[in-house]
Design a protein around this motif. Structure first.
Motif, PDB file in Angstrom:
ATOM      1  N   ALA A  17      -2.617   3.379  -4.751  1.00  0.00           N
ATOM      2  CA  ALA A  17      -3.314   3.646  -3.496  1.00  0.00           C
ATOM      3  C   ALA A  17      -4.806   3.851  -3.714  1.00  0.00           C
ATOM      4  O   ALA A  17      -5.631   3.461  -2.878  1.00  0.00           O
ATOM      5  CB  ALA A  17      -2.706   4.871  -2.818  1.00  0.00           C
ATOM      6  N   THR A  63       6.626   8.458   2.924  1.00  0.00           N
ATOM      7  CA  THR A  63       5.851   7.370   2.339  1.00  0.00           C
ATOM      8  C   THR A  63       6.803   6.347   1.739  1.00  0.00           C
ATOM      9  O   THR A  63       7.703   6.706   0.973  1.00  0.00           O
ATOM     10  CB  THR A  63       4.904   7.889   1.247  1.00  0.00           C
ATOM     11  OG1 THR A  63       4.093   8.937   1.785  1.00  0.00           O
ATOM     12  CG2 THR A  63       4.017   6.774   0.735  1.00  0.00           C
ATOM     13  N   ALA A 101       1.883  -0.308   1.425  1.00  0.00           N
ATOM     14  CA  ALA A 101       2.189   1.109   1.612  1.00  0.00           C
ATOM     15  C   ALA A 101       2.407   1.397   3.092  1.00  0.00           C
ATOM     16  O   ALA A 101       1.663   0.914   3.949  1.00  0.00           O
ATOM     17  CB  ALA A 101       1.058   1.982   1.069  1.00  0.00           C
TER      18      ALA A 101
END
Length: 754
Positions: free
Chosen positions: A648, A693, A711
């Motif tokens: 990320a 997540t 994501a």
């Protein structure tokens, strides 16, 4: 494979050792555990098919039942014939077990009709299996209605099987196994209703119509239940109407039913036999059942009094209606179900006590009534003697009894043996009729039902006085807990896409389904299964799919890969088949190459369908709808929290974030989150408070694996007074992010809390 899949594979290998053990208890436990394992992982047991089939020879019915349940998960178009034939062959070994044979009937039918008969190619073979099941020597046959329904469905939806069905069902009209079954214990006689319906609906395939009518109106039929008699009388009336004036649909044969009709010299003798001295309908006109009387009188009237009535009534072929369509229809407002049909019914049914009415009945009427009762009793006694296993007729010997028993154990296999050497491909009607705007009707019906319904909570708390304080022994319930994102999915979703129609014309239909995806140097290779169906009367030649690039492949974003020569050659067209005969359906694999991902998955891709029919070349448009899930990898390793943070903060740091808000409740969020993990190939990474997540990865080459991550963040939130979930998707591919937003909203929005 992931760790979970590796563990599942190891469990399957260990359980296979259980079913090979001599201990019956361990064998049963192994099969029971494998059945649960096969529900979500059917491919895991494909290599153990032989071992599971051998369990059908076990003496213990519980072990055989567990093995039979596992086989339902392992059936495919390639092995269904072999599995069903093996199961039916086991039915004739040893002493018949009625509970086991009834289970076989139900399982085989459910196995073959799975996914709207998608695994059946030769419907003539399947019909022969139904005939074998119908003639199983059972004293208690529990699934007669199921077999009857299947026979009717196959003959009405598959035109090409009607000739064989009429010939076969004509024979079983004289089957002692069906005629002598005890209707109080068995439903096997209901199969005669299917035989009567098929012979009456398609009389043009009958080779001897007089013999068929004689069997339909025989003495044995008159002793069967009223519903069977009604079906036979109606069928005889249809055959007589055909002999009088054939309908147009009996001569205009379509969709694989084409062929030379049999020549029947007995056609002219059917109507004289029904209305002449033989009086074939007489016993049914005087039946003690009102339904049978009504249909027999109508058949007699349509044949003898109004000659054109029969052909007009049976002119149109029965349409195939989708299951559940009737529930979608609204009851008309002007229809009042509380109003009686006859207001003076009570007066008409009053019985008079006057002596005049008693004297009005003549002695001849009384004699005729008593004679009918006596004849009915004689027929019932004769039927009981034939059914009773302890009743021996005069002149019977032990050899005859043994021969009859041997015939019963082998008779149910003769139809299937005759058909094993032949394999034909038929087209089944899939355009089932539904009411106009079924979704609107269903929604309207649901709203009307909710308007008149008071939920249980309202009734339960309606008498509570909220002005009084809480007592010392009363405790207020705590606040609702956070949303459970880890809730297990109750029914595992199937990730494979279903067949979708990309081209539909009067003569040709193309349906496709994406099977797999691979990323190579030249782009994304999407392997599709293409189903080609010929709906017309003439053969279609040289069916091909093409792009609008023509000869310049460099300018097109969609191409076709040809691996026939061993090299990966890209071209602007791909030939599916050289010839598709009328009524046939074929499936072919096509490798479609997407050079680069499109800007959006909302708009379909334009293709062209080229084919030749009746000497003329045609080229028409087709629309292929791509889906983002096709480009997402299935076996994505679950990253740790540290690995996810590095992704990320690295490759995805510059990616665009797309967001959306969906109004829903917490149960929908829990169920939807469990469902989208399997459908969209997403892995759950972390849960914190009311946030979840998930990650996925686009198909890519090893060199680009770091930039292919996707994501997804789901957060329970309230916006503008509405409770729901906010969806955030981050990816370097904008079209994938957009597509996932649409898919997640669709999955969670359509989830119904149980």
């Amino acid at each position: 494979m992931t760790k979970v899949n590796s563990l599942t594979k190891l469990a399957g290998e260990k359980l296979m050792g259980f079913i090979e053990d001599q201990d019956q208890n361990l064998k049963f436990l192994g099969l029971h555990a494998l059945k649960k394992l096969a529900f979500g992982n059917p491919k895991l047991l494909q290599g153990s098919l032989e071992k599971i089939i051998k369990c059908l020879d076990d003496k213990d019915i519980t072990i055989r039942s567990e093995a039979l349940s596992i086989l339902t998960f392992l059936v495919s178009p390639d092995n269904i014939v072999r599995i069903v034939d093996f199961i039916l062959d086991r039915c004739s070994v040893g002493v018949p077990d009625e509970d086991w044979l009834n289970l076989v009937v139900e399982t085989v039918v459910e196995m073959c009709k799975t996914d709207d008969y998608s695994g059946i190619e030769d419907f003539e073979w399947y019909f022969s299996v139904l005939l074998d099941l119908a003639l199983l020597p059972l004293s208690v046959f529990r699934h007669g209605a199921l077999v009857e329904n299947e026979m009717v469905i196959i003959t009405t939806r598959v035109n090409g099987v009607r000739s064989y069905a009429v010939d076969s069902l004509h024979e079983i009209l004289n089957s002692s196994q069906l005629l002598n079954s005890d209707s109080r214990l068995s439903t096997q006689s209901k199969i005669l209703k299917a035989a009567a319906f098929v012979c009456g609906e398609y009389p043009h395939w009958l080779k001897n119509k007089l013999e068929t009518v004689t069997l339909l109106l025989g003495e044995s039929i008159a002793s069967l239940p009223a519903d069977v008699q009604c079906a036979c009388v109606v069928a005889a009336g249809k055959i007589a109407a055909f002999c009088r004036v054939p309908c147009k649909r009996h001569s205009n044969l379509l969709n694989g039913e084409e062929g030379d009709l049999p020549v029947d010299e007995s056609t002219e003798n059917v109507i004289p036999w029904l209305t002449g001295e033989s009086k074939g309908l007489e016993k049914f006109i005087q039946s003690m059942h009102p339904d049978v009387q009504e249909r027999a009188n109508f058949a007699y009237f349509s044949v003898s009094k109004c000659e054109d009535a029969g052909s007009a009534l049976y002119e149109n072929e029965l349409v195939t209606v989708a299951e559940g369509s009737q529930k979608l229809l609204d009851v008309p407002d002007e229809l009042c179900l509380d109003t009686p049909f006859c207001a003076d019914a009570s007066k008409l049914l009053d019985l008079t006590d006057s002596e005049d009415s008693d004297n009005a009945a003549s002695s001849e009427d009384n004699f005729e009534f008593e004679y009918r009762i006596e004849q009915e009793a004689l027929r019932e006694r004769k039927r009981r003697e034939e059914v009773d296993p302890f009743y021996l007729k005069e002149g019977s010997t032990t050899q005859e009894t043994e021969a009859t028993k041997e015939d019963q154990t082998t008779s149910h296999r003769r139809y299937r043996k005759d058909r094993q050497s032949q394999k034909k491909t038929y087209t089944i009607k899939r355009d089932l009729h539904q009411p106009d705007h079924p979704e609107t009707l269903a929604t309207k019906k649901g709203r009307n039902a909710m308007a008149n319904e008071i939920d249980d909570a309202t009734i339960k708390f309606s008498n509570i006085d909220l002005t009084q304080g809480v007592g010392a022994d009363e405790v207020l319930r705590g606040t609702a807990g956070r949303t459970d994102f880890t809730k297990k999915e109750k029914k595992k979703a199937v990730p494979t896409r279903k067949f979708e129609t990309i081209f539909d014309a009067n003569h040709l239909t193309l349906r496709v389904a994406c099977v797999s995806c691979k990323c190579k140097k030249d782009g994304f290779h999407l392997k599709h299964m293409v189903e080609v169906s010929n709906n017309g009367k003439h053969s279609v030649l040289n069916v091909a799919l093409a792009t609008d690039a023509e000869d310049d492949c460099a300018e097109s974003n969609i191409l076709f890969s040809d691996n026939s020569s061993g090299d990966n050659v890209l071209q602007s067209s791909s030939q599916l088949t050289e010839r598709v005969v009328a009524g046939a359906c074929e499936r072919h694999e096509v490798d479609i190459v997407i050079v680069k991902l499109p800007e959006s998955f909302v708009d379909p891709v334009l293709l062209w369908v080229a084919f030749e029919i009746e000497g003329s070349l045609k080229k028409e448009k087709a629309s292929l709808q791509l889906a983002c899930v096709d480009f997402l990898g299935e076996d994505v390793p679950i990253p740790s929290s540290e690995e996810f943070l590095s992704v990320a903060g690295g490759p995805l740091s510059s990616a665009l974030v797309l967001s959306a808000f969906l109004e829903c409740n917490n149960d929908q969020i829990s169920e939807g989150t469990a469902t989208l993990q399997s459908r969209l190939h997403l892995q759950l990474v972390d849960i914190f408070n009311d946030c979840a997540t998930l990650v996925g990865r686009v198909h890519c080459r090893k060199a680009n694996s770091d930039t292919a991550w996707v994501a997804v963040l789901l957060r329970v939130a309230d916006q503008e007074g509405a409770h729901g979930v906010s969806i955030h998707v981050k990816s370097l591919f904008a079209c994938v992010s957009e597509g996932l937003i649409y898919e997640i909203v669709n999955i969670i929005g359509n989830t119904i809390s149980q």
